[in-house]
Design an enzyme around this catalytic site. Sequence first.
Site, PDB file in Angstrom:
ATOM      1  N   LYS A   1      54.130  36.627  -1.199  1.00 10.23           N
ATOM      2  CA  LYS A   1      53.198  36.749  -0.065  1.00 10.23           C
ATOM      3  C   LYS A   1      51.931  35.945  -0.341  1.00 10.23           C
ATOM      4  O   LYS A   1      51.489  35.157   0.504  1.00 10.23           O
ATOM      5  CB  LYS A   1      52.820  38.217   0.133  1.00 10.23           C
ATOM      6  CG  LYS A   1      51.596  38.458   1.011  1.00 10.23           C
ATOM      7  CD  LYS A   1      51.303  39.931   1.236  1.00 10.23           C
ATOM      8  CE  LYS A   1      50.399  40.515   0.219  1.00 10.23           C
ATOM      9  NZ  LYS A   1      48.960  40.282   0.379  1.00 10.23           N
ATOM     10  N   ASN A   2      51.358  36.128  -1.512  1.00  6.80           N
ATOM     11  CA  ASN A   2      50.041  35.537  -1.777  1.00  6.80           C
ATOM     12  C   ASN A   2      50.098  34.054  -2.103  1.00  6.80           C
ATOM     13  O   ASN A   2      49.063  33.400  -2.194  1.00  6.80           O
ATOM     14  CB  ASN A   2      49.319  36.315  -2.884  1.00  6.80           C
ATOM     15  CG  ASN A   2      48.924  37.712  -2.402  1.00  6.80           C
ATOM     16  OD1 ASN A   2      49.009  38.025  -1.207  1.00  6.80           O
ATOM     17  ND2 ASN A   2      48.544  38.577  -3.324  1.00  6.80           N
TER      18      ASN A   2
ATOM     19  N   CYS B   1      38.311  46.476   3.112  1.00  3.68           N
ATOM     20  CA  CYS B   1      39.488  47.345   3.227  1.00  3.68           C
ATOM     21  C   CYS B   1      39.296  48.482   2.216  1.00  3.68           C
ATOM     22  O   CYS B   1      38.262  48.628   1.585  1.00  3.68           O
ATOM     23  CB  CYS B   1      40.754  46.553   2.940  1.00  3.68           C
ATOM     24  SG  CYS B   1      40.768  45.869   1.295  1.00  3.68           S
TER      25      CYS B   1
ATOM     26  N   ARG C   1      34.943  43.499  -0.241  1.00  2.00           N
ATOM     27  CA  ARG C   1      35.570  42.179  -0.106  1.00  2.00           C
ATOM     28  C   ARG C   1      34.682  41.190   0.649  1.00  2.00           C
ATOM     29  O   ARG C   1      35.016  40.674   1.715  1.00  2.00           O
ATOM     30  CB  ARG C   1      36.942  42.320   0.530  1.00  2.00           C
ATOM     31  CG  ARG C   1      37.759  43.361  -0.205  1.00  2.00           C
ATOM     32  CD  ARG C   1      39.194  43.330   0.075  1.00  2.00           C
ATOM     33  NE  ARG C   1      39.862  42.211  -0.577  1.00  2.00           N
ATOM     34  CZ  ARG C   1      41.164  42.015  -0.449  1.00  2.00           C
ATOM     35  NH1 ARG C   1      41.875  42.799   0.312  1.00  2.00           N
ATOM     36  NH2 ARG C   1      41.748  40.987  -1.041  1.00  2.00           N
TER      37      ARG C   1
ATOM     38  N   ASP D   1      46.572  43.819  -8.911  1.00  8.63           N
ATOM     39  CA  ASP D   1      47.621  44.207  -7.946  1.00  8.63           C
ATOM     40  C   ASP D   1      48.742  45.006  -8.587  1.00  8.63           C
ATOM     41  O   ASP D   1      49.632  45.482  -7.891  1.00  8.63           O
ATOM     42  CB  ASP D   1      48.216  42.959  -7.274  1.00  8.63           C
ATOM     43  CG  ASP D   1      47.231  42.312  -6.341  1.00  8.63           C
ATOM     44  OD1 ASP D   1      47.518  41.209  -5.849  1.00  8.63           O
ATOM     45  OD2 ASP D   1      46.151  42.885  -6.117  1.00  8.63           O
TER      46      ASP D   1
ATOM     47  N   ARG E   1      53.898  45.155   4.374  1.00  5.94           N
ATOM     48  CA  ARG E   1      53.029  43.967   4.450  1.00  5.94           C
ATOM     49  C   ARG E   1      53.309  43.036   3.276  1.00  5.94           C
ATOM     50  O   ARG E   1      52.993  41.859   3.331  1.00  5.94           O
ATOM     51  CB  ARG E   1      51.560  44.392   4.419  1.00  5.94           C
ATOM     52  CG  ARG E   1      51.164  45.233   5.602  1.00  5.94           C
ATOM     53  CD  ARG E   1      49.695  45.437   5.654  1.00  5.94           C
ATOM     54  NE  ARG E   1      48.985  44.164   5.642  1.00  5.94           N
ATOM     55  CZ  ARG E   1      47.706  44.038   5.961  1.00  5.94           C
ATOM     56  NH1 ARG E   1      47.022  45.106   6.306  1.00  5.94           N
ATOM     57  NH2 ARG E   1      47.110  42.878   5.920  1.00  5.94           N
TER      58      ARG E   1
HETATM   59  C1  EPZ Z   1      43.538  37.826  -3.562  1.00 10.26           C
HETATM   60  O1  EPZ Z   1      42.517  38.444  -2.776  1.00 10.26           O
HETATM   61  C2  EPZ Z   1      44.826  38.574  -3.247  1.00 10.26           C
HETATM   62  N1  EPZ Z   1      45.125  38.458  -1.820  1.00 10.26           N
HETATM   63  C3  EPZ Z   1      44.687  40.052  -3.625  1.00 10.26           C
HETATM   64  O2  EPZ Z   1      45.956  40.673  -3.410  1.00 10.26           O
HETATM   65  C4  EPZ Z   1      44.336  40.151  -5.111  1.00 10.26           C
HETATM   66  O3  EPZ Z   1      44.132  41.501  -5.441  1.00 10.26           O
HETATM   67  C5  EPZ Z   1      43.067  39.344  -5.392  1.00 10.26           C
HETATM   68  O4  EPZ Z   1      43.249  37.967  -4.966  1.00 10.26           O
HETATM   69  C6  EPZ Z   1      42.707  39.325  -6.874  1.00 10.26           C
HETATM   70  O5  EPZ Z   1      43.748  38.764  -7.608  1.00 10.26           O
HETATM   71  C7  EPZ Z   1      45.687  37.324  -1.355  1.00 10.26           C
HETATM   72  O6  EPZ Z   1      45.944  36.384  -2.088  1.00 10.26           O
HETATM   73  C8  EPZ Z   1      45.993  37.281   0.112  1.00 10.26           C
HETATM   74  P1  EPZ Z   1      39.230  37.582  -4.874  1.00 10.26           P
HETATM   75  P2  EPZ Z   1      41.034  37.755  -2.679  1.00 10.26           P
HETATM   76  O7  EPZ Z   1      38.409  36.734  -3.983  1.00 10.26           O
HETATM   77  O8  EPZ Z   1      41.163  36.294  -2.708  1.00 10.26           O
HETATM   78  C9  EPZ Z   1      34.943  39.519  -5.160  1.00 10.26           C
HETATM   79  C10 EPZ Z   1      47.469  42.197  -2.453  1.00 10.26           C
HETATM   80  O9  EPZ Z   1      47.681  43.407  -2.626  1.00 10.26           O
HETATM   81  N2  EPZ Z   1      34.496  38.470  -4.217  1.00 10.26           N
HETATM   82  O10 EPZ Z   1      39.852  36.958  -6.092  1.00 10.26           O
HETATM   83  O11 EPZ Z   1      40.333  38.392  -1.549  1.00 10.26           O
HETATM   84  C11 EPZ Z   1      35.901  40.505  -4.516  1.00 10.26           C
HETATM   85  O12 EPZ Z   1      35.196  41.511  -3.809  1.00 10.26           O
HETATM   86  C12 EPZ Z   1      46.050  41.685  -2.377  1.00 10.26           C
HETATM   87  O13 EPZ Z   1      48.368  41.328  -2.322  1.00 10.26           O
HETATM   88  C13 EPZ Z   1      33.135  38.333  -3.978  1.00 10.26           C
HETATM   89  O14 EPZ Z   1      32.308  39.066  -4.514  1.00 10.26           O
HETATM   90  O15 EPZ Z   1      40.394  38.282  -4.046  1.00 10.26           O
HETATM   91  C14 EPZ Z   1      36.620  41.058  -5.718  1.00 10.26           C
HETATM   92  O16 EPZ Z   1      35.825  42.054  -6.317  1.00 10.26           O
HETATM   93  C15 EPZ Z   1      45.031  42.799  -2.550  1.00 10.26           C
HETATM   94  N3  EPZ Z   1      32.726  37.371  -3.115  1.00 10.26           N
HETATM   95  C16 EPZ Z   1      36.718  39.844  -6.652  1.00 10.26           C
HETATM   96  O17 EPZ Z   1      35.720  38.912  -6.187  1.00 10.26           O
HETATM   97  C17 EPZ Z   1      33.618  36.535  -2.470  1.00 10.26           C
HETATM   98  O18 EPZ Z   1      33.173  35.661  -1.686  1.00 10.26           O
HETATM   99  C18 EPZ Z   1      38.065  39.138  -6.629  1.00 10.26           C
HETATM  100  O19 EPZ Z   1      38.370  38.869  -5.283  1.00 10.26           O
HETATM  101  C19 EPZ Z   1      34.988  36.699  -2.732  1.00 10.26           C
HETATM  102  C20 EPZ Z   1      35.409  37.673  -3.618  1.00 10.26           C
END
Ligand code: EPZ
Length: 420
Positions: A22-23, A116, A121, A305, A397
């Site tokens: 998915k990702n 969420c 996020r 995850d 999902r």
């Molecule tokens: C991706 O989300 C994945 N989703 C998530 O999988 C996964 O948990 C996550 O990466 C971490 O590996 C998809 O790829 C669609 P991040 P993403 O930006 O990109 C903070 C699943 O179950 N952050 O790496 O949204 C954020 O709040 C999902 O498949 C900021 O502070 O994750 C988090 O604490 C859940 N500012 C950390 O960084 C920003 O602008 C990592 O988030 C962006 C993120």
Amino acid sequence: MERIEVEGGERLLGEVVIHGSKNAVLPIMAAAVLNKGMTVIHNCPVIADVEYMSDILRNIGCLVTRDGDTIAIDAYNIDNTEPKESLFTKLRASVLLMGALLGRCGEAVIPYPGGCKIGMRPIDLHILALKTLGADVKELDYGISARRIKLSGNVITFSKRSVGATQNAVLAAVYAEGTTIIKNAATEPEVTSLLKCLNGMGAKINGIGTDTVKITGVKSLHDVVYEVESDRIVAGTYVFAAAITGGNVALRKAPFDRMRSTVYRALQLGCGVRQYKDTLVIEGSTRIKPIDYVRTRTYPGFPTDMQSQLMSVLALADGKSVIREEIFENRFTAVKELVSMGADIRIENNTAEVTGVTALKGTTVTASDLRQGAALVIAGLAADGKTIILNSAYINRGYVDICKDLKGLGAKIRWLKADE
Ligand code: EPZ
């Protein structure tokens, strides 16, 4: 209400094929917007989030068709740079269209993707990246507008690793004038596959798989046919399902090289692990060993995850384990439900202390996010009696058909529609 019913106590035995990631597929679907032509994606899982992303692409002017596990995206005619809010807010990955639309059309107006259950996020790092490339970004009351006819290459330095912000930065930089360097880039496999696919479309990206990525702007991209990798989180989920049931499961097409940290944790639990070509064989043990300390980290560390799914297994370990969640601020969403099944778990700040119990009892629990829902299924596989998981729509999902997969391994599990 849609729900899953599972009768615990069956050892999982047999073979299951791991479907596409998915990702990995969602960012590649966003990248298709950059190509004024066709992008064909094979091994594309039939899951809700891919359908949601397809609807958004159609809403901005793409033609999207599916033939089994293959999706074809014709992005010749993009005629809308303001995706419909009701479609856009259905999934987090839609935020990647900000970089893709900005790169292709010079503008994007997107609704706030929203938080969420697992955390706020924010998208501050995404906005930082686009502003660094010269975009005029305004935060409106209903969303964000980003405009710049021609972005300019620059050095983007992320204060923390972010998968989505790295992907958005690359998507916007593909057509930017000159060279862009991204420092402290995320190195998750789903970033690597996006960068490889973009190079297959004619982009010029170096440093793939590292935390320093260099993008040299190009004028156009061309058609591509790309095969998406297997889902390392789905495979890891089934590793822990085998572990909790003391089963013996062969995971066909499991991406062993991209799930080493999960396999390492399975070994710590007492599982046997063997690899034959593209098949990973997991032999669960009768005694689940506790893990003194595990923390979620960015790749190649133990994935956030996989945290809830591991917690379900450790709830039945022969001793005490400690899990620290370092990526999201509220990702212990499985704890309350596992405790209602008899688990002994205490949380302090972002650390959970899991003291193994001899048995979990089946009861009615509620899924609140994708991976927590999968963790409740894992717990139900080993609980005494029947477990009913409400709101199970969250699970499809990210899993094509978790019930079919587990039933094929001998689980007594079924999916019930709302009217059943
Ligand atoms: C991706 O989300 C994945 N989703 C998530 O999988 C996964 O948990 C996550 O990466 C971490 O590996 C998809 O790829 C669609 P991040 P993403 O930006 O990109 C903070 C699943 O179950 N952050 O790496 O949204 C954020 O709040 C999902 O498949 C900021 O502070 O994750 C988090 O604490 C859940 N500012 C950390 O960084 C920003 O602008 C990592 O988030 C962006 C993120």
